[in-house]
Write a protein that holds these residues in place. Structure first.
Motif, short mmCIF file in Angstrom:
data_model
loop_
_atom_site.label_atom_id
_atom_site.label_comp_id
_atom_site.label_asym_id
_atom_site.label_seq_id
_atom_site.Cartn_x
_atom_site.Cartn_y
_atom_site.Cartn_z
N TYR A 38 109.07 40.97 -71.07
CA TYR A 38 110.18 40.28 -70.44
C TYR A 38 110.35 40.70 -68.99
O TYR A 38 110.56 39.86 -68.10
CB TYR A 38 111.47 40.55 -71.22
CG TYR A 38 112.68 39.85 -70.63
CD1 TYR A 38 112.83 38.48 -70.78
CD2 TYR A 38 113.64 40.57 -69.94
CE1 TYR A 38 113.93 37.83 -70.23
CE2 TYR A 38 114.74 39.93 -69.39
CZ TYR A 38 114.88 38.57 -69.55
OH TYR A 38 115.97 37.94 -69.00
N GLN A 39 110.24 41.99 -68.70
CA GLN A 39 110.37 42.48 -67.32
C GLN A 39 109.28 41.91 -66.43
O GLN A 39 109.54 41.49 -65.30
CB GLN A 39 110.32 44.01 -67.29
CG GLN A 39 111.57 44.67 -67.82
CD GLN A 39 111.42 46.18 -67.90
OE1 GLN A 39 110.32 46.72 -67.87
NE2 GLN A 39 112.56 46.86 -68.02
N ARG A 40 108.05 41.90 -66.91
CA ARG A 40 106.95 41.35 -66.13
C ARG A 40 107.10 39.85 -65.92
O ARG A 40 106.83 39.32 -64.85
CB ARG A 40 105.62 41.66 -66.79
CG ARG A 40 105.27 43.13 -66.72
CD ARG A 40 103.96 43.41 -67.39
NE ARG A 40 103.67 44.84 -67.35
CZ ARG A 40 102.64 45.40 -67.94
NH1 ARG A 40 101.77 44.65 -68.61
NH2 ARG A 40 102.45 46.69 -67.86
N TYR A 41 107.53 39.16 -66.98
CA TYR A 41 107.77 37.73 -66.87
C TYR A 41 108.82 37.45 -65.79
O TYR A 41 108.62 36.60 -64.92
CB TYR A 41 108.23 37.17 -68.22
CG TYR A 41 108.61 35.71 -68.18
CD1 TYR A 41 107.63 34.74 -68.27
CD2 TYR A 41 109.94 35.32 -68.03
CE1 TYR A 41 107.96 33.39 -68.23
CE2 TYR A 41 110.28 33.98 -67.98
CZ TYR A 41 109.29 33.02 -68.08
OH TYR A 41 109.62 31.69 -68.03
N GLN A 42 109.94 38.15 -65.85
CA GLN A 42 111.01 37.96 -64.87
C GLN A 42 110.55 38.28 -63.45
O GLN A 42 110.93 37.59 -62.49
CB GLN A 42 112.24 38.82 -65.23
CG GLN A 42 112.98 38.32 -66.44
CD GLN A 42 113.53 36.93 -66.23
OE1 GLN A 42 114.01 36.58 -65.16
NE2 GLN A 42 113.46 36.11 -67.27
#
Length: 69
Positions: A38-42
Motif C-alpha cells: 500500500y505504501q509503495r502504491y501510494q
C-alpha cells in the motif's frame, strides 16, 4: 542545447506519469506485506499525480492540447 533538453523533459512528463502508474499496479502483486504494498502504491500514484500537474501547468502542454482539439 539547454532549450532542447528542457523541451524533451516536458514532453516526457506524461510518459513518466504513465510509468509510475504501471509501477503502482505492479506493486500490488509483489510478495510483500499489505502495508508495504500500500505504501509503495501510494508513493507511485502520488508521483504520477505530481507529474500530471507539472505537465498541465507547463506552457508547452497548453499548446499541445490546443493542437489536439
Amino acid at each position: 542545447m539547454a532549450k532542447r533538453l528542457s523541451c524533451l523533459a516536458k514532453r516526457s512528463l506524461s510518459g513518466r506519469a504513465a510509468a509510475h502508474r504501471a509501477m503502482a499496479r505492479a506493486t500490488l502483486f509483489t510478495d510483500h506485506s499489505l502495508r508495504v504494498r500500500y505504501q509503495r502504491y501510494q508513493h507511485h500514484i502520488q508521483k504520477a499525480r505530481d507529474l500530471d500537474v507539472t505537465a498541465a501547468s507547463s506552457p508547452r502542454s497548453a499548446t499541445v492540447q490546443a493542437e489536439r482539439s
